[in-house]
Design a protein around this motif. Structure first.
Motif, PDB file in Angstrom:
ATOM      1  N   SER A  60       0.822  -1.203   0.000  1.00 38.08           N
ATOM      2  CA  SER A  60       0.000   0.000   0.000  1.00 38.08           C
ATOM      3  C   SER A  60       0.856   1.253   0.000  1.00 38.08           C
ATOM      4  O   SER A  60       0.381   2.319  -0.351  1.00 38.08           O
ATOM      5  CB  SER A  60      -0.913  -0.004   1.228  1.00 38.08           C
ATOM      6  N   VAL A  61       2.126   1.113   0.421  1.00 42.02           N
ATOM      7  CA  VAL A  61       3.020   2.277   0.437  1.00 42.02           C
ATOM      8  C   VAL A  61       3.920   2.191  -0.796  1.00 42.02           C
ATOM      9  O   VAL A  61       4.633   1.197  -0.979  1.00 42.02           O
ATOM     10  CB  VAL A  61       3.884   2.302   1.723  1.00 42.02           C
ATOM     11  N   PHE A  62       3.870   3.229  -1.614  1.00 40.75           N
ATOM     12  CA  PHE A  62       4.589   3.214  -2.893  1.00 40.75           C
ATOM     13  C   PHE A  62       5.705   4.252  -2.860  1.00 40.75           C
ATOM     14  O   PHE A  62       5.439   5.440  -2.716  1.00 40.75           O
ATOM     15  CB  PHE A  62       3.581   3.512  -4.018  1.00 40.75           C
ATOM     16  N   THR A  63       6.931   3.786  -2.957  1.00 40.20           N
ATOM     17  CA  THR A  63       8.081   4.697  -2.992  1.00 40.20           C
ATOM     18  C   THR A  63       8.889   4.422  -4.259  1.00 40.20           C
ATOM     19  O   THR A  63       8.742   3.382  -4.893  1.00 40.20           O
ATOM     20  CB  THR A  63       8.988   4.493  -1.752  1.00 40.20           C
ATOM     21  N   MET A  64       9.764   5.339  -4.598  1.00 44.14           N
ATOM     22  CA  MET A  64      10.667   5.237  -5.747  1.00 44.14           C
ATOM     23  C   MET A  64       9.954   4.858  -7.052  1.00 44.14           C
ATOM     24  O   MET A  64      10.286   3.849  -7.693  1.00 44.14           O
ATOM     25  CB  MET A  64      11.768   4.223  -5.425  1.00 44.14           C
ATOM     26  N   ALA A  87       2.377  12.498  -5.732  1.00 45.17           N
ATOM     27  CA  ALA A  87       3.132  12.527  -4.470  1.00 45.17           C
ATOM     28  C   ALA A  87       2.167  12.813  -3.334  1.00 45.17           C
ATOM     29  O   ALA A  87       1.203  13.579  -3.500  1.00 45.17           O
ATOM     30  CB  ALA A  87       4.201  13.599  -4.535  1.00 45.17           C
ATOM     31  N   LEU A  88       2.405  12.185  -2.191  1.00 47.43           N
ATOM     32  CA  LEU A  88       1.568  12.452  -1.012  1.00 47.43           C
ATOM     33  C   LEU A  88       2.203  13.570  -0.200  1.00 47.43           C
ATOM     34  O   LEU A  88       3.423  13.532   0.037  1.00 47.43           O
ATOM     35  CB  LEU A  88       1.467  11.200  -0.132  1.00 47.43           C
ATOM     36  N   ASP A  89       1.390  14.504   0.242  1.00 47.52           N
ATOM     37  CA  ASP A  89       1.901  15.553   1.115  1.00 47.52           C
ATOM     38  C   ASP A  89       1.846  15.036   2.560  1.00 47.52           C
ATOM     39  O   ASP A  89       2.853  14.917   3.243  1.00 47.52           O
ATOM     40  CB  ASP A  89       1.038  16.809   0.921  1.00 47.52           C
ATOM     41  N   ALA A 104       2.888  12.760   9.744  1.00 50.62           N
ATOM     42  CA  ALA A 104       4.203  12.701   9.089  1.00 50.62           C
ATOM     43  C   ALA A 104       4.036  13.234   7.673  1.00 50.62           C
ATOM     44  O   ALA A 104       3.271  12.682   6.881  1.00 50.62           O
ATOM     45  CB  ALA A 104       4.715  11.275   9.068  1.00 50.62           C
ATOM     46  N   TYR A 105       4.754  14.315   7.391  1.00 53.82           N
ATOM     47  CA  TYR A 105       4.647  14.952   6.072  1.00 53.82           C
ATOM     48  C   TYR A 105       5.846  14.605   5.203  1.00 53.82           C
ATOM     49  O   TYR A 105       6.916  14.257   5.709  1.00 53.82           O
ATOM     50  CB  TYR A 105       4.570  16.472   6.230  1.00 53.82           C
ATOM     51  N   HIS A 106       5.664  14.764   3.912  1.00 57.04           N
ATOM     52  CA  HIS A 106       6.747  14.591   2.952  1.00 57.04           C
ATOM     53  C   HIS A 106       7.726  15.765   3.093  1.00 57.04           C
ATOM     54  O   HIS A 106       7.305  16.898   3.209  1.00 57.04           O
ATOM     55  CB  HIS A 106       6.155  14.533   1.539  1.00 57.04           C
ATOM     56  N   GLY A 107       9.014  15.459   3.067  1.00 54.42           N
ATOM     57  CA  GLY A 107      10.023  16.523   3.072  1.00 54.42           C
ATOM     58  C   GLY A 107      10.580  16.760   4.460  1.00 54.42           C
ATOM     59  O   GLY A 107       9.841  16.812   5.438  1.00 54.42           O
ATOM     60  N   LYS A 108      11.911  16.911   4.470  1.00 56.12           N
ATOM     61  CA  LYS A 108      12.658  17.042   5.726  1.00 56.12           C
ATOM     62  C   LYS A 108      12.121  18.168   6.622  1.00 56.12           C
ATOM     63  O   LYS A 108      11.837  17.959   7.798  1.00 56.12           O
ATOM     64  CB  LYS A 108      14.104  17.331   5.335  1.00 56.12           C
ATOM     65  N   GLU A 109      11.985  19.366   6.059  1.00 56.87           N
ATOM     66  CA  GLU A 109      11.610  20.550   6.840  1.00 56.87           C
ATOM     67  C   GLU A 109      10.247  20.359   7.496  1.00 56.87           C
ATOM     68  O   GLU A 109      10.089  20.524   8.693  1.00 56.87           O
ATOM     69  CB  GLU A 109      11.529  21.774   5.913  1.00 56.87           C
ATOM     70  N   ARG A 110       9.288  20.013   6.671  1.00 60.74           N
ATOM     71  CA  ARG A 110       7.903  19.884   7.117  1.00 60.74           C
ATOM     72  C   ARG A 110       7.779  18.755   8.147  1.00 60.74           C
ATOM     73  O   ARG A 110       7.092  18.882   9.160  1.00 60.74           O
ATOM     74  CB  ARG A 110       7.093  19.594   5.858  1.00 60.74           C
ATOM     75  N   TYR A 111       8.477  17.653   7.876  1.00 63.09           N
ATOM     76  CA  TYR A 111       8.446  16.492   8.761  1.00 63.09           C
ATOM     77  C   TYR A 111       9.013  16.890  10.133  1.00 63.09           C
ATOM     78  O   TYR A 111       8.393  16.666  11.170  1.00 63.09           O
ATOM     79  CB  TYR A 111       9.277  15.352   8.150  1.00 63.09           C
ATOM     80  N   GLU A 218      11.280   7.189   2.476  1.00 60.42           N
ATOM     81  CA  GLU A 218       9.875   7.620   2.557  1.00 60.42           C
ATOM     82  C   GLU A 218       9.728   9.119   2.860  1.00 60.42           C
ATOM     83  O   GLU A 218       8.939   9.816   2.220  1.00 60.42           O
ATOM     84  CB  GLU A 218       9.156   6.802   3.628  1.00 60.42           C
ATOM     85  N   ILE A 219      10.527   9.602   3.817  1.00 57.93           N
ATOM     86  CA  ILE A 219      10.339  10.992   4.264  1.00 57.93           C
ATOM     87  C   ILE A 219      10.897  11.978   3.229  1.00 57.93           C
ATOM     88  O   ILE A 219      10.279  12.993   2.929  1.00 57.93           O
ATOM     89  CB  ILE A 219      11.000  11.216   5.650  1.00 57.93           C
ATOM     90  N   GLU A 220      12.066  11.667   2.705  1.00 62.39           N
ATOM     91  CA  GLU A 220      12.696  12.645   1.800  1.00 62.39           C
ATOM     92  C   GLU A 220      12.434  12.375   0.326  1.00 62.39           C
ATOM     93  O   GLU A 220      12.098  13.274  -0.428  1.00 62.39           O
ATOM     94  CB  GLU A 220      14.191  12.690   2.072  1.00 62.39           C
ATOM     95  N   LYS A 221      12.620  11.117  -0.091  1.00 63.28           N
ATOM     96  CA  LYS A 221      12.350  10.830  -1.499  1.00 63.28           C
ATOM     97  C   LYS A 221      10.841  10.844  -1.759  1.00 63.28           C
ATOM     98  O   LYS A 221      10.402  11.100  -2.865  1.00 63.28           O
ATOM     99  CB  LYS A 221      12.942   9.472  -1.889  1.00 63.28           C
ATOM    100  N   GLY A 222      10.077  10.511  -0.724  1.00 61.45           N
ATOM    101  CA  GLY A 222       8.630  10.674  -0.832  1.00 61.45           C
ATOM    102  C   GLY A 222       7.853   9.388  -1.008  1.00 61.45           C
ATOM    103  O   GLY A 222       8.377   8.363  -1.447  1.00 61.45           O
TER     104      GLY A 222
END
Ligand SMILES: Cc1cc2nc3c(=O)[nH]c(=O)nc-3n(C[C@H](O)[C@H](O)[C@H](O)COP(=O)(O)OP(=O)(O)OC[C@H]3O[C@@H](n4cnc5c(N)ncnc54)[C@H](O)[C@@H]3O)c2cc1C
Length: 491
Positions: A60-64, A87-89, A104-111, A218-222
């Motif tokens: 259910s979780v799709f990366t790369m 992409a999931l926000d 948990a959000y996508h992207g280092k800063e937001r996370y 997951e967090i940075e590549k999305g």
């Protein structure tokens, strides 16, 4: 001039890695035939419908997503003509027993911002941790993901030598939990980061800290969501494979790999014997040896490595809309250490198991009737060593309903309109995964990556392996890379 005879290749299994290997071999100029035991494609990445609800049965979780796109580009097709994704926000909603909800959000800063707001740890510390996992990913990807670990010559490439020389830096001497507890004070943040061990069916208290790279992915590549659901990964790749000429034989289990003079020569099904130049097994490697190669000398040590965890999944049609739930939701247990100890040492189900709820109707409303939701409700359980699964499934249902009702302050029992259930026996029956382990061998020791079966047979020429039970391991992206490594070894 003599016409060159086209070489032939057989793929045993139309799991995601088998389909990818078929596309790659067809592109290499082979005439490829896939034999699949089921009437449907995708293995774990399959779909079912029930009373107006559609479910993705496995991942259910799709990366790369780039590794899916790569297969279309390789075949000179535009990926967007076949397959799309967004992409999931907001990636995860983490629910805790004390009522806390952490997103948990996508992207280092937001996370880092959200984690710092909800935990005792500081944003800079979280950013520092994420930078470290990113560095670790860069050091390890070439070693563990993109090349065969079992070809001596690979150890002399610059990128791999760099990874190996930095063995200390890549967390090989600590556990995931050890590294996460060292980095953070807050138990909730540690638990959130420890959870990534479940992505390959291991315990964060045993698996090497190297696996903390999964959080970076997951967090940075999305994380992404395919348009139409996870099954569209399978269906679009099947369409591509058919368009470039791959032949599929569904409902046709392979019964034996034919060997002559230590060379793979072809396969036997219930109907026929067929000869091929190359044989690639996408069937779980343990069962490939047990069932298709009964006469071959087995790599016992590799095959007998401890297996990963499995899962019990209730696919529930729910007659309600839960505003507080998103696509991916985790309802955490309070004592994670005890939960993993119960799974891996006691081989039992924890009394208060962490629940993962995936609801694709949040993104694809057509996956459920109006006003309703399709719940994929998952808990980690041990693989099958002969437990009484009928009893355990009934107990799990009660434990899960109790926990969901308590944490979401509701009563879902009257809302459950329909149910399908997977347990380790069903998973093995449907995909031939040994002991119903979802992810092949577990990664519960620092040498586990080296103990996965290679992508080729060391004893039988022309015999290759791809998929979640061999190098580099489970998950959609790794299975796609497995197909790439395997086919890259074939001249
Ligand atoms: C519940 C669950 C949740 C998961 N969650 C995620 C996730 O969120 N994200 C992620 O990336 N990954 C996830 N995974 C892991 C991921 O699904 C797998 O790693 C991946 O799909 C395995 O693909 P595979 O190519 O190894 O083959 P499999 O999917 O194992 O398929 C093997 C195929 O071979 C066929 N076969 C076996 N024996 C024979 C034979 N003798 N003859 C012919 N055919 C045969 C089987 O029928 C099957 O179709 C999850 C898996 C499960 C089960």
């Amino acid at each position: 001039m003599d016409k060159e005879i086209q070489k032939t290749c057989v793929i045993i299994g139309a799991g995601i890695s088998g389909i990818a290997a078929a596309i790659r071999m067809q592109n290499k100029g082979y005439a490829v035939s896939v034999f699949e035991a089921n009437a449907f494609a995708g293995g774990k990445l399959s779909t079912e419908s029930n009373k107006g609800y559609r479910f993705d049965m496995g991942p259910s979780v799709f990366t790369m997503p780039e590794f899916v796109d790569e297969l279309f580009i390789l075949s000179n097709k535009n990926p967007r003509d076949y397959f799309n994704y967004n992409a999931l926000d907001l990636v995860y909603r983490y629910f805790f027993e004390d009522g806390e909800l952490i997103d948990a959000y996508h992207g280092k800063e937001r996370y880092a911002e959200e984690m710092a707001l909800k935990t005792k740890d500081k944003k800079e510390e979280i950013i520092h941790y994420l930078n470290k996992t990113s560095e670790m990913y860069d050091l390890t990807a070439e070693v563990f993901l993109h090349n065969s670990l079992h070809k001596f010559k690979n150890y002399f490439t610059k990128a791999i030598a760099k990874g190996l020389l930095n063995f200390g830096k890549i967390g090989a001497f600590n556990t995931m939990n050890g590294a996460n507890e060292k980095a953070f004070k807050d138990k909730k943040l540690v638990q959130i980061l420890n959870r990534y061990s479940t992505y390959n069916g291991s315990s964060p208290y045993l698996a090497p800290a190297t696996l903390n790279v999964i959080s970076h992915v997951e967090i940075e590549k999305g994380a992404y969501y395919p348009v139409g659901g996870m099954f569209s990964i399978t269906s679009s790749l099947i369409n591509l494979a058919k368009d470039i000429g791959v032949q599929f034989n569904f409902s046709t289990p392979v019964r034996e790999i034919l060997i002559e003079n230590k060379k793979a020569k072809g396969i036997r099904t219930d109907k026929e014997i067929k000869y091929f130049d190359v044989v690639i097994s996408n069937m779980d490697v343990y069962n490939t040896y047990q069932k298709l190669l009964p006469q071959a000398k087995k790599p016992i040590k590799t095959l007998n490595q401890p297996k990963s965890s499995s899962g019990i999944i209730f696919y529930w049609g729910i007659k309600n809309n839960f505003k507080e739930l998103g696509l991916h939701n985790i309802l955490f247990s309070e004592n994670y250490r005890e939960e993993f100890d119960t799974i891996f040492s006691k081989k039992a189900i924890y009394d208060d198991p962490t629940i993962y709820l995936n609801i694709t109707s949040k993104h694809t409303p057509a996956d459920a009737p109006e006003g309703c939701e399709n719940w994929f409700s998952f808990i980690n359980v041990p693989n099958n060593s002969g437990q009484d699964w009928d009893k355990l499934v009934n107990e799990a249902r009660e434990k899960m309903i109790k926990k969901i009702n308590r944490m979401l302050k509701t009563d879902i029992r009257p809302m459950i309109e329909c149910e399908m259930v997977f347990d380790p026996r069903v998973i093995e029956g449907r995909t031939s995964s040994a002991f119903g382990a979802i992810y092949g061998n577990s990664s519960n020791n620092k040498f586990a990556a080296f103990m996965r079966h290679p992508n080729f047979s060391k004893k039988i020429s022309n015999l290759y392996f791809c998929g979640g039970s061999v190098h580099p391991g489970p998950s959609i992206p790794l299975c796609l890379l497995s197909a790439k490594i395997t086919t890259g070894l074939i001249k």
